[in-house]
Design a protein around this motif. Structure first.
Motif, PDB file in Angstrom:
ATOM      1  N   ALA A 165       0.906  -1.246   0.086  1.00  0.00           N
ATOM      2  CA  ALA A 165      -0.098  -0.136  -0.096  1.00  0.00           C
ATOM      3  C   ALA A 165       0.771   1.394   0.102  1.00  0.00           C
ATOM      4  N   MET A 166       0.311   2.300  -0.558  1.00  0.00           N
ATOM      5  CA  MET A 166       0.849   3.605  -0.701  1.00  0.00           C
ATOM      6  C   MET A 166      -0.126   4.485  -0.673  1.00  0.00           C
ATOM      7  N   THR A 167       0.140   5.624   0.038  1.00  0.00           N
ATOM      8  CA  THR A 167      -0.680   6.640  -0.302  1.00  0.00           C
ATOM      9  C   THR A 167       0.039   7.644  -0.973  1.00  0.00           C
ATOM     10  N   ILE A 168      -0.698   8.140  -2.008  1.00  0.00           N
ATOM     11  CA  ILE A 168       0.153   9.159  -3.123  1.00  0.00           C
ATOM     12  C   ILE A 168      -0.871  10.398  -2.867  1.00  0.00           C
ATOM     13  N   PRO A 169       0.045  11.630  -2.534  1.00  0.00           N
ATOM     14  CA  PRO A 169      -0.318  13.014  -2.526  1.00  0.00           C
ATOM     15  C   PRO A 169      -0.400  13.492  -3.547  1.00  0.00           C
ATOM     16  N   CYS A 170      -1.593  14.155  -4.054  1.00  0.00           N
ATOM     17  CA  CYS A 170      -1.846  14.850  -5.455  1.00  0.00           C
ATOM     18  C   CYS A 170      -2.481  16.128  -5.196  1.00  0.00           C
ATOM     19  N   ILE A 171      -2.288  16.825  -6.230  1.00  0.00           N
ATOM     20  CA  ILE A 171      -2.754  18.248  -6.135  1.00  0.00           C
ATOM     21  C   ILE A 171      -3.426  18.512  -7.529  1.00  0.00           C
ATOM     22  N   THR A 172      -4.473  19.136  -7.666  1.00  0.00           N
ATOM     23  CA  THR A 172      -4.946  19.798  -8.968  1.00  0.00           C
ATOM     24  C   THR A 172      -5.159  21.224  -8.845  1.00  0.00           C
TER      25      THR A 172
END
Length: 250
Positions: A165-172
């Protein structure tokens, strides 16, 4: 939703249908529930960046502040998406997201295996790359799944165990208004995308919107700019807490 048709698509072609097809939901949460430190200080940022209009002509403004305001001015009046992408990249640099060993990259192509086809890609507008080439921040869900696959391949190449598992931080960015995401990607979800199957476990993506007083307001407004920059800084601390897991053992 298990009977929805799934076809191999690159990340740029994903729609809401893919979220249904892969049992993914997106939930909006308040800043206090999302960020570790929702109200960081802006004391280390040049006051001209915080308080000057985008078309600032004050000769006393530093070159670095004037350059950032120029990027903001282009993004606020954007006729092409690349102006917004450039501004996003400059904002990440301004706030030191590109710490030692991390670079800001634009138009980075991540391979994506989906529905049995390994020739698909997810192309990020802006992302952070950790040397040696781990994708730390991507845009948004298809890119996050591609980053999970890509990062685990890189871990295997370095003799490390892949992560389940990985939590991927994202921005739009909508204009100059940022929205922040945490996308938890698991082996189950990745395998479902690879094989074109419906995963039994639902994936819940968290989203935090930086709300403006008016829908048309962006970072050209100085009060909103201060709020948005605080959210970027708060997100940096949150993102780093998840990057440590991805980089474990590197």
């Amino acid at each position: 939703m298990a009977n929805l048709i799934r076809t191999a698509k690159s990340g740029s072609d994903w729609t809401a249908n893919e979220l249904l097809a892969y049992n993914i939901t997106v939930s909006s949460v308040l800043p206090g529930q999302f960020f570790l430190t929702p109200d960081p200080s802006l004391d280390n940022i040049d006051p001209a960046i915080l308080n000057s209009p985008p078309d600032d002509t004050n000769p006393a403004t530093s070159r670095a502040a004037a350059l950032y305001l120029d990027y903001l001015d282009l993004a606020a009046r954007a006729t092409q998406e690349n102006f917004i992408n450039d501004f996003a990249a400059e904002t990440l640099k301004l706030l030191d997201f590109n710490d030692r060993g991390i670079t800001v990259s634009t138009r980075f192509i991540i391979p994506l295996t989906t529905c049995g086809e390994s020739n698909r890609v997810a192309q990020t507008d802006v992302c952070l790359i950790h040397t040696p080439t781990f994708v730390l921040l991507a845009l948004v869900i298809a890119e996050a799944i591609a980053a999970f696959q890509f990062n685990n391949r890189k871990r295997k190449d370095r003799g490390l165990n892949p992560l389940n598992a990985m939590t991927i931080p994202c921005i739009t960015m909508k204009g100059t208004r940022p929205t922040f995401y945490l996308v938890p990607v698991t082996t189950e979800l990745s395998n479902a995308v690879i094989t074109g199957q419906y995963p039994a476990t639902q994936t819940q993506v968290l989203r935090c919107v930086t709300v403006a007083r008016r829908a048309s307001t962006g970072m050209e407004d100085t009060e909103y700019r201060k709020l948005a920059l605080k959210r970027f800084l708060a997100f940096k601390a949150l993102a780093r807490s998840h990057w440590l897991r991805v980089l474990e053992g590197v």
